[in-house]
Design a protein around this motif. Structure first.
Motif, PDB file in Angstrom:
ATOM      1  N   THR A   1       8.278   7.153   4.139  1.00 55.15           N
ATOM      2  CA  THR A   1       8.972   8.185   4.922  1.00 55.15           C
ATOM      3  C   THR A   1      10.248   7.684   5.581  1.00 55.15           C
ATOM      4  N   GLY A   2      10.406   6.349   5.685  1.00 49.81           N
ATOM      5  CA  GLY A   2      11.623   5.783   6.274  1.00 49.81           C
ATOM      6  C   GLY A   2      12.757   5.656   5.274  1.00 49.81           C
ATOM      7  N   TYR A   3      12.418   5.768   3.956  1.00 50.32           N
ATOM      8  CA  TYR A   3      13.400   5.690   2.867  1.00 50.32           C
ATOM      9  C   TYR A   3      14.247   4.421   2.951  1.00 50.32           C
ATOM     10  N   PHE A   4      13.643   3.318   3.367  1.00 53.59           N
ATOM     11  CA  PHE A   4      14.402   2.076   3.540  1.00 53.59           C
ATOM     12  C   PHE A   4      15.021   1.620   2.223  1.00 53.59           C
TER      13      PHE A   4
ATOM     14  N   GLY B   1      -1.390   9.206   7.273  1.00 52.53           N
ATOM     15  CA  GLY B   1      -0.973  10.286   8.159  1.00 52.53           C
ATOM     16  C   GLY B   1      -0.375   9.812   9.462  1.00 52.53           C
ATOM     17  N   LYS B   2      -0.064   8.523   9.561  1.00 52.87           N
ATOM     18  CA  LYS B   2       0.520   7.985  10.785  1.00 52.87           C
ATOM     19  C   LYS B   2       1.811   7.253  10.458  1.00 52.87           C
ATOM     20  N   GLY B   3       2.842   7.487  11.243  1.00 52.76           N
ATOM     21  CA  GLY B   3       4.100   6.776  11.072  1.00 52.76           C
ATOM     22  C   GLY B   3       4.054   5.422  11.752  1.00 52.76           C
TER      23      GLY B   3
ATOM     24  N   VAL C   1      21.472  -3.126  13.113  1.00 56.46           N
ATOM     25  CA  VAL C   1      20.967  -4.377  13.681  1.00 56.46           C
ATOM     26  C   VAL C   1      20.493  -4.146  15.120  1.00 56.46           C
ATOM     27  N   GLY C   2      19.290  -4.643  15.426  1.00 56.83           N
ATOM     28  CA  GLY C   2      18.774  -4.605  16.790  1.00 56.83           C
ATOM     29  C   GLY C   2      18.321  -3.251  17.293  1.00 56.83           C
ATOM     30  N   GLU C   3      18.312  -2.249  16.422  1.00 55.01           N
ATOM     31  CA  GLU C   3      17.931  -0.899  16.843  1.00 55.01           C
ATOM     32  C   GLU C   3      16.580  -0.521  16.231  1.00 55.01           C
ATOM     33  N   ALA C   4      15.633  -0.123  17.071  1.00 57.61           N
ATOM     34  CA  ALA C   4      14.300   0.244  16.588  1.00 57.61           C
ATOM     35  C   ALA C   4      14.385   1.385  15.574  1.00 57.61           C
ATOM     36  N   VAL C   5      13.532   1.308  14.549  1.00 54.26           N
ATOM     37  CA  VAL C   5      13.557   2.292  13.467  1.00 54.26           C
ATOM     38  C   VAL C   5      12.203   2.982  13.379  1.00 54.26           C
ATOM     39  N   LEU C   6      12.234   4.286  13.318  1.00 52.62           N
ATOM     40  CA  LEU C   6      11.009   5.088  13.223  1.00 52.62           C
ATOM     41  C   LEU C   6      10.728   5.469  11.778  1.00 52.62           C
ATOM     42  N   SER C   7       9.494   5.243  11.344  1.00 55.20           N
ATOM     43  CA  SER C   7       9.007   5.789  10.074  1.00 55.20           C
ATOM     44  C   SER C   7       8.099   6.964  10.425  1.00 55.20           C
ATOM     45  N   PRO C   8       8.540   8.192  10.161  1.00 51.97           N
ATOM     46  CA  PRO C   8       7.737   9.353  10.550  1.00 51.97           C
ATOM     47  C   PRO C   8       6.407   9.407   9.808  1.00 51.97           C
ATOM     48  N   ALA C   9       5.536  10.254  10.273  1.00 54.20           N
ATOM     49  CA  ALA C   9       4.243  10.425   9.606  1.00 54.20           C
ATOM     50  C   ALA C   9       4.387  11.185   8.295  1.00 54.20           C
TER      51      ALA C   9
END
Length: 495
Positions: free
Chosen positions: A193-196, A234-236, A256-264
């Motif tokens: 879900t983060g499409y890294f 079902g959890k990010g 850089v240095g910024e928190a990244v969210l992977s949604p559920a």
């Protein structure tokens, strides 16, 4: 000053002890230490080394989870080319419920006594036979999804080099394609879900980046879309900014240095028709086989997917079923312990859905979830799996000791950490050979069991070849009766 320096050593010891006792009594954070000064520290010490005491002293050979000592010893010995045989019979309780019995033929398959069976056994099926670039995996055993970032650069390098030596593919995990995935092995590019690695500035899927990535990296042979994983379906998740180095930022296309969210859930699709359209779009523009990976719970959407694939001819080329037993990913205990079905129930439930619609030959089924031992691999293959992905067993082959601190950045073997001191202890050149050795021994034993049962290829196993103990007075039953279906016969692909 002379008086102080002339005091005997035991006086200093008494002063230190008294100081600790006073500090313990005055502090309010730990009740045990306050109520039992000095002695209370022993309790916390024992608690901290409890896992190690149980692992090496208390637990017996077959008792510990997720992998018991006998299983770990087999992987370690196989990877080091040491003697992994056992004598004087089994120490298993062969009457316990769930115990599996593989039934050999009266007359084993005749084979060339000079032939070696420690080489890759190719998949019986071709993935995406109708795609522009279909792919037949060289090995039925491959590396499961584990990303760079969750694993160290040294660990990923060791696995990729070992995969190249043996001849299996390496799944990138959802952290993107790193330089450490480029030592020559085939690669399954996996994203969630983060499409890294294939995301735009807003964190959405970017098809142009996907196309460019595949074009620039011909070692990418297949693409996997993760819907969920066994550790936390079902959890990010959140990747802390402190872990986002310049290198990781470039690989994952984040700051850089910024928190990244992977949604559920995915932003690119929200229902089955949109998922199918998403899969087909990627396949059309890259030419590669595209599949999905998921843990299993409710079956309604699986049924909907099967119906749509039957009616339209579109859909994923392969399906990876992840067991709810969890894996290398860190997760809350409630998710790891209770959310989603264990692999054996998950796979059998999904397989029966696609079997009803005559789709089992069209789809390559991949199993992932503690299947990296010969007997569990054979069971999975007899149930309809075509390919097995190994994760934790692969890590054990390169030195993992099951410390179960993957989520703390303190992995003592340098595998699941970005601590440079700990990582420095892992030599990719040495560990890659050990991973390749493990794969050779695993494949060799699978092939030897296959031949003992009268078959030439493991895909020929069916559910009557395995009995499972039902416990109590129910004795044993074939997998066919235990799980309510018979695996469809697999038509071997032609080279």
């Amino acid at each position: 000053m002379n008086f102080i320096t002339s005091l005997p050593w035991w006086v200093y010891l008494v002063l230190i002890i008294v100081t600790i006792i006073l500090r313990d009594i005055l502090q309010k954070r730990h009740t045990i230490v306050h109520n039992f000064p000095l002695i209370g520290h022993i309790r916390y010490l024992l608690e901290s080394i409890g896992p190690e005491l149980r692992q090496y002293i208390v637990a017996n050979n077959r008792e510990e989870l997720p992998f018991n000592r006998r299983q770990r010893s087999w992987v370690y010995a196989s990877s080091k080319k040491e003697n992994h045989y056992q004598g004087f019979g089994t120490d298993q309780d062969i009457h316990e419920a769930g115990y599996i019995f593989i039934k050999p033929a009266l007359m084993p398959l005749k084979t060339d006594p000079n032939e070696s069976f420690d080489k890759p056994c190719p998949s019986a099926k071709i993935m995406g036979a109708h795609r522009e670039k279909p792919y037949r995996p060289k090995s039925i055993i491959n590396i499961s999804a584990m990303s760079y970032g969750s694993l160290s650069a040294a660990a990923v390098s060791a696995l990729n080099q070992g995969a190249n030596q043996f001849g299996c593919y390496h799944n990138t995990g959802e952290g993107g394609l790193s330089p450490y995935h480029k030592f020559g092995s085939d690669v399954c590019f996996h994203f969630g879900t983060g499409y890294f690695g294939v995301r735009d500035h807003d964190g959405n899927f970017d098809l142009d980046k996907m196309v460019a990535l595949v074009k620039a990296n011909p070692n990418i042979k297949m693409i996997e879309v993760k819907l969920s994983q066994g550790a936390k379906p079902g959890k990010g998740g959140v990747l802390p900014g402190s872990k986002i180095t310049k290198e990781l930022a470039e690989i994952r296309h984040v700051k850089v240095g910024e928190a990244v969210l992977s949604p559920a859930s995915h932003s690119a699709f929200s229902n089955i028709p949109e998922l199918v359209d998403f899969v087909e779009t990627i396949a059309k523009h890259t030419g590669l086989p595209v599949g999905i990976k998921a843990a299993v719970g409710k079956l309604e959407m699986w049924e909907e997917l099967a119906i749509m694939m039957k009616d339209t001819g579109f859909g994923p080329d392969f399906i990876t079923i992840d067991g709810g037993e969890g894996g290398t990913g860190a997760a809350p205990p409630s998710f790891a312990d209770h959310v989603s079905l264990p692999w054996v129930y998950a796979f059998s439930s999904v397989y029966k859905v696609f079997q009803r619609y005559g789709l089992t030959q069209r789809i390559t089924f991949i199993g992932s979830g503690k299947l990296g031992m010969p007997e569990s691999a054979i069971m999975a293959l007899s149930m309809g799996v075509d390919i097995i992905n190994v994760a934790r067993e692969a890590l054990m082959s390169i030195g993992c000791i099951q410390a179960q601190v993957c989520h703390t950045n303190r992995c003592p073997t340098g595998i699941a950490t970005n601590n440079k001191w700990l990582e420095a202890g892992l030599d990719p050149a040495l560990k890659s050979v050990r991973f390749a050795n493990y794969m050779k021994n695993l494949t060799k034993e699978i092939m030897e069991i296959t031949h003992a049962c009268g078959y030439e290829h493991p895909s020929q196993f069916n559910m009557d070849d395995i009995d499972v103990s039902m416990g109590d007075n129910a004795h044993t039953a074939p997998l066919r009766l235990a799980y309510g279906y018979q695996k469809d016969e697999v038509v071997m692909a032609k080279d």
